[in-house]
Design a protein around this motif. Structure first.
Motif: not given
Length: 480
Positions: A130, A182, A198, A219
């Motif tokens: 992400t 998210s 991330v 996140k």
């Protein structure tokens, strides 16, 4: 419907919130498992009616229109007997349907949570990614590296194969490269990845999450329960903070990636090489060459960071260094991501229509020394002062289009008053041709005309792809 695996769906009353690319597969999958499925959808357009007809033919109940509207036997839009809601990612947490579910004690899952719960015994591990920007490219790079290592894999999630198809289909995978937004992470409390990254954190979708803190927290869910590695961006302290806050399995390591020389337990860049000081023996002293910077296409700084993150996840899974190099060489970026369209009269024209927020545009602008910037569209609540202040020294000029262009114009006036600005007071699709013509007038040989809008596209175009296509077509007309 608690935290464990649901093995018997027969007769369970499940409400699916939203049609679209995730709602329709979820409704089909649940119906196929024997659940009694009702789909509620806020919209009632031609596409929704087409999807509704397809589901109704299977025996799924579909309510089009206001997804919160009460009907007979429902409370505040919650269909009677609902035991679980499975929501499409775009439905905001403050939607009245979810308030009704909370009041009734009904759990809410996203499509990712559903896919996670429906995995078969011995299912493929998930390597999850992400970040505000770079997710798709990183996941595609990761899948290419895993394939080069001879592993059965797919890029899934927001891209490629749907997660539900991947976990329920007949194809067997060794490991999945999973892109997660998210939105999806907000509704995926049970997800436990093998390893996760991330990439970066910058304000985005704040209208959906309500605050930067809530956005970051969602996140950070990607790290929960990781087994092998939590991969973070050394240049973005917020990503490392999320690792520190995560509750992971014992032995899981924090692994950083950096565009500089890597420290212990990091991947980085040394003299034009991508190197690994995390997944090697005696990492205090040793480093493993993975690839050359030239193997990354395009070799813009933020894309090298994407490659390092993908390499870190692959190495966490045990992939050899040679496969990292081969996978990066085999990778071809998607259209509209720093795509060189043409050179006209010594000026390069680059399409980065995918730069739909300020963070992505910042990375794109940083890749060029002298830029005529085409920007504007839907700001989604963003501000542009930091972006413009950082890019001011690179700007030859700016051409502004779209509904919220005044926000960028005002930031330019504050932080780059000497930069010539053309403000096109139109939002029709033909504005792109005029924008490119104006950019050509401002540009000098050696400059780059860069479409990096820092905004969403839907005020003028169906999506960022259409916006990029319009730019490319306008550039081709210049060179004709």
């Amino acid at each position: 419907m608690g935290s464990g695996q649901v093995t018997d769906w027969q007769g369970k009353h499940v409400t699916v919130a939203g049609l679209g690319v995730s709602g329709v597969p979820a409704a089909k999958a649940l119906h196929g498992l024997g659940a009694k499925v009702t789909v509620v959808n806020d919209g009632d357009d031609a596409r929704a009616r087409e999807q509704a007809a397809e589901l109704e033919a299977l025996g799924v109940t579909v309510r089009l229109g206001d997804g919160t509207a009460p009907d007979s036997g429902s409370a505040a839009g919650l269909p009677e007997g609902t035991e679980l809601i499975v929501t499409a990612p775009g439905w905001r947490p403050d939607h009245p349907l979810f308030a009704a579910a909370d009041a009734a004690g009904v759990p809410v899952w996203g499509d990712v949570e559903l896919a996670w719960r429906l995995r078969k015994p011995g299912a493929a591990d998930w390597l999850a990614v992400t970040g505000t920007n770079g997710k798709t490219t990183t996941v595609q790079m990761l899948a290419s590296i895993l394939e080069a290592a001879g592993l059965r894999t797919a890029a899934v999630g927001n891209i490629g194969v749907s997660l539900l198809d991947a976990v329920l289909g007949d194809e067997e995978y060794d490991v999945l490269a999973v892109e997660l937004s998210s939105y999806q992470l907000h509704w995926a409390p049970s997800l436990r990845a093998h390893s996760a990254a991330v990439l970066n954190l910058a304000p985005d979708h704040l209208d959906w999450h309500g605050s930067m803190e809530a956005y970051a927290k969602d996140k950070g869910r990607i790290y929960e329960g990781n087994r092998v590695a939590c991969v973070y961006n050394v240049a973005d302290k917020a990503t490392e903070d999320l690792v520190r806050e995560a509750d992971v399995e014992e032995g899981c390591r924090a692994v950083g990636f950096t565009l500089g020389t890597p420290g212990t337990s990091q991947l980085g860049v040394v003299e034009g090489l991508l190197v690994d000081r995390a997944f090697v023996e005696n990492r205090q002293k040793n480093a493993q060459e993975l690839a050359e910077v030239a193997d990354v296409k395009p070799a813009a700084p933020h894309n090298i960071a994407n490659a390092l993150a993908a390499a870190a996840l692959a190495r966490a899974y045990g992939v050899p260094a040679a496969a990292v190099r081969e996978g990066l060489r085999n990778f071809t970026p998607d259209a509209h991501r720093i795509a060189h369209v043409a050179d006209v009269d010594g000026v390069a024209y680059v399409d980065d229509s995918k730069a739909t927020n300020t963070h992505a545009a910042q990375a794109s602008l940083a890749a060029y020394d002298s830029v005529v910037w085409i920007a504007g569209g839907l700001a989604k609540g963003a501000t542009f002062d930091e972006l413009v202040a950082e890019a001011a020294g690179r700007l030859r000029g700016a051409v502004l289009i779209g509904r919220d262009r005044a926000l960028i114009r005002e930031a330019l006036a504050r932080h780059a008053p000497e930069v010539p600005v053309v403000d096109l007071g139109r939002t029709d699709t033909g504005a792109m041709l005029q924008a490119v013509q104006e950019a050509r007038r401002l540009a000098r040989p050696g400059d780059t005309v860069l479409l990096a809008p820092a905004c969403a596209s839907m005020d003028m175009f169906a999506n960022y792809n259409k916006r990029g296509d319009a730019f490319a077509q306008a550039v081709r007309e210049l060179g004709a």
